[in-house]
Structures are given as C-alpha cells and as structure tokens.
Scaffold this active site. Structure first.
Site, PDB file in Angstrom:
ATOM      1  N   HIS A 167     -10.385   1.292   2.004  1.00 46.47           N
ATOM      2  CA  HIS A 167     -10.200   2.328   3.028  1.00 46.47           C
ATOM      3  C   HIS A 167     -11.441   2.232   3.905  1.00 46.47           C
ATOM      4  O   HIS A 167     -12.510   2.708   3.523  1.00 46.47           O
ATOM      5  CB  HIS A 167     -10.052   3.726   2.412  1.00 46.47           C
ATOM      6  CG  HIS A 167      -9.861   4.778   3.467  1.00 46.47           C
ATOM      7  ND1 HIS A 167      -8.651   5.413   3.675  1.00 46.47           N
ATOM      8  CD2 HIS A 167     -10.701   5.263   4.426  1.00 46.47           C
ATOM      9  CE1 HIS A 167      -8.767   6.255   4.701  1.00 46.47           C
ATOM     10  NE2 HIS A 167     -10.010   6.181   5.170  1.00 46.47           N
TER      11      HIS A 167
ATOM     12  N   ASP B  54       1.433   2.704   3.502  1.00 48.72           N
ATOM     13  CA  ASP B  54       0.580   3.877   3.307  1.00 48.72           C
ATOM     14  C   ASP B  54       1.420   5.149   3.303  1.00 48.72           C
ATOM     15  O   ASP B  54       0.979   6.208   3.758  1.00 48.72           O
ATOM     16  CB  ASP B  54      -0.529   3.975   4.364  1.00 48.72           C
ATOM     17  CG  ASP B  54      -1.580   5.013   3.989  1.00 48.72           C
ATOM     18  OD1 ASP B  54      -1.687   5.341   2.796  1.00 48.72           O
ATOM     19  OD2 ASP B  54      -2.265   5.507   4.901  1.00 48.72           O
TER      20      ASP B  54
ATOM     21  N   HIS C 267      -4.490  -0.229   6.092  1.00 45.78           N
ATOM     22  CA  HIS C 267      -4.013   0.611   7.201  1.00 45.78           C
ATOM     23  C   HIS C 267      -4.920   0.531   8.420  1.00 45.78           C
ATOM     24  O   HIS C 267      -5.518   1.517   8.838  1.00 45.78           O
ATOM     25  CB  HIS C 267      -3.802   2.060   6.763  1.00 45.78           C
ATOM     26  CG  HIS C 267      -4.893   2.681   5.909  1.00 45.78           C
ATOM     27  ND1 HIS C 267      -6.231   2.490   6.136  1.00 45.78           N
ATOM     28  CD2 HIS C 267      -4.823   3.507   4.834  1.00 45.78           C
ATOM     29  CE1 HIS C 267      -6.927   3.169   5.246  1.00 45.78           C
ATOM     30  NE2 HIS C 267      -6.095   3.793   4.444  1.00 45.78           N
TER      31      HIS C 267
ATOM     32  N   LEU D 196      -5.149   9.490   7.851  1.00 44.64           N
ATOM     33  CA  LEU D 196      -6.429   8.806   7.966  1.00 44.64           C
ATOM     34  C   LEU D 196      -6.257   7.339   7.619  1.00 44.64           C
ATOM     35  O   LEU D 196      -5.503   7.044   6.681  1.00 44.64           O
ATOM     36  CB  LEU D 196      -7.462   9.462   7.046  1.00 44.64           C
ATOM     37  CG  LEU D 196      -7.891  10.872   7.523  1.00 44.64           C
ATOM     38  CD1 LEU D 196      -8.677  11.584   6.449  1.00 44.64           C
ATOM     39  CD2 LEU D 196      -8.693  10.783   8.822  1.00 44.64           C
TER      40      LEU D 196
ATOM     41  N   HIS E 195       1.524   5.414  -1.829  1.00 46.82           N
ATOM     42  CA  HIS E 195       1.133   6.519  -2.709  1.00 46.82           C
ATOM     43  C   HIS E 195       2.397   7.099  -3.327  1.00 46.82           C
ATOM     44  O   HIS E 195       3.218   7.685  -2.620  1.00 46.82           O
ATOM     45  CB  HIS E 195       0.402   7.596  -1.910  1.00 46.82           C
ATOM     46  CG  HIS E 195      -0.835   7.086  -1.242  1.00 46.82           C
ATOM     47  ND1 HIS E 195      -2.079   7.161  -1.828  1.00 46.82           N
ATOM     48  CD2 HIS E 195      -1.013   6.452  -0.054  1.00 46.82           C
ATOM     49  CE1 HIS E 195      -2.977   6.601  -1.021  1.00 46.82           C
ATOM     50  NE2 HIS E 195      -2.347   6.163   0.061  1.00 46.82           N
TER      51      HIS E 195
ATOM     52  N   HIS F  84       2.945  14.649   1.165  1.00 46.93           N
ATOM     53  CA  HIS F  84       2.290  15.950   0.956  1.00 46.93           C
ATOM     54  C   HIS F  84       3.350  17.018   1.149  1.00 46.93           C
ATOM     55  O   HIS F  84       4.236  16.874   1.998  1.00 46.93           O
ATOM     56  CB  HIS F  84       1.178  16.183   1.980  1.00 46.93           C
ATOM     57  CG  HIS F  84      -0.017  15.308   1.797  1.00 46.93           C
ATOM     58  ND1 HIS F  84      -1.031  15.613   0.928  1.00 46.93           N
ATOM     59  CD2 HIS F  84      -0.351  14.121   2.359  1.00 46.93           C
ATOM     60  CE1 HIS F  84      -1.951  14.654   0.969  1.00 46.93           C
ATOM     61  NE2 HIS F  84      -1.559  13.723   1.832  1.00 46.93           N
TER      62      HIS F  84
ATOM     63  N   HIS G 266       0.874  -1.193   0.000  1.00 54.08           N
ATOM     64  CA  HIS G 266       0.000   0.000   0.000  1.00 54.08           C
ATOM     65  C   HIS G 266       0.902   1.231   0.000  1.00 54.08           C
ATOM     66  O   HIS G 266       1.503   1.564   1.013  1.00 54.08           O
ATOM     67  CB  HIS G 266      -0.892   0.011   1.246  1.00 54.08           C
ATOM     68  CG  HIS G 266      -1.833   1.188   1.309  1.00 54.08           C
ATOM     69  ND1 HIS G 266      -3.139   1.062   1.720  1.00 54.08           N
ATOM     70  CD2 HIS G 266      -1.674   2.508   1.031  1.00 54.08           C
ATOM     71  CE1 HIS G 266      -3.735   2.242   1.685  1.00 54.08           C
ATOM     72  NE2 HIS G 266      -2.852   3.151   1.282  1.00 54.08           N
TER      73      HIS G 266
ATOM     74  N   LYS H  31      -9.480  -0.574  -5.618  1.00 53.50           N
ATOM     75  CA  LYS H  31      -9.458   0.143  -4.341  1.00 53.50           C
ATOM     76  C   LYS H  31     -10.782   0.854  -4.092  1.00 53.50           C
ATOM     77  O   LYS H  31     -11.250   1.618  -4.931  1.00 53.50           O
ATOM     78  CB  LYS H  31      -8.309   1.167  -4.350  1.00 53.50           C
ATOM     79  CG  LYS H  31      -8.170   1.980  -3.075  1.00 53.50           C
ATOM     80  CD  LYS H  31      -7.767   1.120  -1.889  1.00 53.50           C
ATOM     81  CE  LYS H  31      -7.850   1.881  -0.580  1.00 53.50           C
ATOM     82  NZ  LYS H  31      -6.709   2.740  -0.344  1.00 53.50           N
TER      83      LYS H  31
ATOM     84  N   ALA I 158      -4.159  15.013   5.147  1.00 56.75           N
ATOM     85  CA  ALA I 158      -3.919  13.736   5.831  1.00 56.75           C
ATOM     86  C   ALA I 158      -2.915  12.902   5.045  1.00 56.75           C
ATOM     87  O   ALA I 158      -3.070  12.703   3.843  1.00 56.75           O
ATOM     88  CB  ALA I 158      -5.229  12.975   5.961  1.00 56.75           C
TER      89      ALA I 158
END
Ligand SMILES: NC(=O)N[C@@H](CC(=O)O)C(=O)O
Ligand SMILES: [Zn+2]
Ligand SMILES: [Zn+2]
Length: 349
Positions: free
Chosen positions: A137, A248, A175, A220, A15, A252, A13, A100, A264
C-alpha cells in the site's frame, strides 16, 4: 461484438473480510475469479502462517453454497515484529502467496502496520531470498504531506530505495492512482508490477466531489485528478505487462460509509469484470481485457494460467441499490446504475 469470452480471471487484490460477511464476498468472487489474493487487514491482522491457515479455512467453509469455488491465496500482514522465520514458514506453503506492507495508519485497519520500513530490511532480504513477493500500500502517512501527494512521495522516499536495494524482490505496487506510479513501474524491471482497480479506471476526484460528496467513492489511495486517471487507463491497455487486475474490492457497511467520518473502501466484487469491461470498451481495447485480467497476473505470480473460461454478454442490467453484508447492507459501486456487460453465470455457460 455481443459476447466476449475470456480465460477465467483472477483477483490479485481483494478484501473478503471475515465472519458473516464472507457469505456475500465469497459468492461474488466465486462467480468470476479463479484465484483471489486475500488481503490480511482483519482485526486482529493476519500476521503469521497459523492465522492465515485458519482464515483460509473459514473462507473455504463459506464457499460451500457458492456455485463454484475459487482458490484463496493468502497474504501475511507485515508488522514491526515480523521475523525472518515468519517469512520462511510462509514460503514453505503453496497457498501463502505474498506479504503485505501497510505503512502504519495509511488505510483501513492498518494500525498494526509498519512504522520503520528501513528496520525491516533484513526481513525483506529473506523475502528476496525465498522469492516471496512484497505487496505495497504505497502511501506515506506524514501529517504534513497532502493526501493527494502521498503515493508519489512514497514512491520516491520508500519504494525506489527498496527496489534498488533488493533487485530480485518481486514487488507489487497495489491499487495505483497516479501517473507517477505508472512511470515508476514502467521504468522498473519486470520484478515490479502494479494492480489497477476498476474504480480508479472509471472515476476521478471530480466524480467524488463535484455536485455533492459521494462517500461510496471514497477509498485509499484517494481518487486523483483526471490526468492521473487517464494515465491509469493508458497503462491498463499498454504493451507493458507489469499492469494487471486487482479490484481492491473492500466492503464496508452502508452506515460506516455514510457517516461524519466515513470509512475508505469501494465494493466492486458484485460486478468486477463488467466494470472493467466497460472501461476497456470505452478505450476501444476489449481485445486487451483478457491479457490484463487473466494472463499477466499469473505470469507475474509465476502460477499457471487458468484453463476455464468466462463469457460476458452485452445486455443492460441494473446494479442493486444495496446488497447484504452479513446482517447489514452495503452500497456497491454503480448502485442503481445500468451496466452494459454481464457475466453469464457459470451454470448457464
Ligand atoms: N482501499 C481502501 O480504501 N480500503 C481498504 C484497505 C486498502 O486496500 O487500502 C479496506 O480494507 O477497506
Ligand atoms: Zn491499500
Ligand atoms: Zn486493498
């Protein structure tokens, strides 16, 4: 013990984002991971096989300068408009690994997510038929449900009915943050798995809120109380093989988190394995790290285990205060702090 050798882990998982951000996120992944499950919450989201193929090409291109390559396994973003045909096209590839589910409004870039899960049951039936896993999620978004209860309520109201109705559908509750999630996964069959992040193993809501608010710990599902953190730590090292790594890692820009309305997401890809290794050592369970990080995930996803190894060395090193994210900077987890383990770079192995 001053060195630790593991079969190369995978990140189930993550990003990576897009554009210039890929330079940093891909380099960080390439240092550790054999395969990466790439989350589809771009703007606009990755909703079909063509978009996923194009995104995958951008990722592969940005790995040119990395010391080694990882295998990006893509995911489709489930929307109210996803069709059975979309699922069949995805399942016909070997690099589109899952679908997802973001409940609409639940987290970063989830506006295009699902409004009525029940309306998508025919699509879930196709996923069960073609054996394409559903990644979840798991939080409700109802305004009157307290943010700390949203995972537990989602499990009871939405996840339990799905697991009951589609008994062969492989599902990963992503997560996880609560003892409710741990209990649910333990009481379900082997078709239900869960990822656990390094930050949810290391932190609880006191870390985020006592002595001043720490925006870089905000993610989150939100960090929960200490008892829930303890349940996750117990799950990560327990005999049940349903619990496995999924960082996860979610970058940012610094300004977007240090803001009156902060985003988040916690970035951990710069030190993912080191961050987990410290937790496992604190739990006297370093001997369980390889199963959690390198074996259970491929077994769940029915993909071969990696054959290469990674080596960690016990050495104190300081995490940088910030690292580049495209043209901007971001603050990684543990910024300015010392970690006790370090992965020896691939070239030095
Ligand atoms: N975990 C987060 O807090 N944020 C993730 C989205 C997600 O995984 O929910 C992100 O994309 O930034
Ligand atoms: Zn999420
Ligand atoms: Zn995520």
């Amino acid at each position: 013990m001053d060195t630790l050798t593991l079969i190369r882990p995978d990140d189930w998982h993550s990003h990576l984002r897009d554009g210039p951000a890929l330079t940093q996120t891909c380099a960080d992944m390439a240092r550790y991971m054999g395969r990466v499950i790439v989350m589809p919450n771009l703007v606009p989201p990755v909703t079909n096989t063509r978009l996923a193929a194009e995104y995958r090409q951008r990722i592969l291109r940005s790995m040119h300068d990395a010391s080694r390559q990882f295998d990006p396994l893509m995911t489709l973003y489930l929307t109210d408009g996803t069709s059975a045909q979309d699922i069949r096209e995805a399942a016909a590839t070997d690099w589109l690994a899952a679908v997802k589910l973001y409940p609409a409004g639940a987290t970063t870039n989830s506006d295009a997510g699902v409004n009525s899960l029940e309306a998508l049951y025919p699509v879930l039936a196709t996923m069960e038929e073609v054996d394409l896993p559903l990644l979840v999620h798991g939080e409700v978004t109802d305004a009157d449900i307290d943010i700390f209860d949203r995972e537990a309520v989602f499990i009871g109201e939405h996840l339990a009915p799905i697991v009951e109705r589609f008994p062969k559908l492989r599902v990963v509750l992503e997560h996880i943050t609560t003892s409710d999630a741990v209990e649910f996964v333990k009481s379900s069959g082997p078709q239900v798995g869960a990822t656990i992040t390094a930050h949810h193993l290391r932190l609880n809501r006191n870390d985020m809120l006592v002595g001043g608010i720490k925006p870089h710990y905000y993610c989150l599902p939100i960090l929960k109380r200490r008892q829930h953190q303890d349940a996750l730590r117990e799950a990560a090292i327990c005999e049940d093989r349903s619990f496995f790594i999924g960082t996860d890692s979610a970058p940012h820009e610094q300004q977007a988190k240090e803001s009156a309305c902060g985003c988040a997401g916690v970035y951990t890809a710069h030190a993912s394995l080191e961050l987990y290794a410290e937790v496992f050592e604190d739990l006297n369970a370093l001997d369980r790290l390889e199963d959690f990080a390198s074996l259970r995930g491929p077994d769940f996803y029915r993909r071969p285990r990696n054959t290469e190894q990674v080596c960690l060395r016990r050495v104190s090193w300081k995490v940088p205060e910030s690292i580049p994210l495209g043209e901007e900077q971001m603050v990684p987890l543990g910024a300015g702090e010392s970690l006790r383990w370090q992965v020896i770079e691939a070239g030095a192995q």
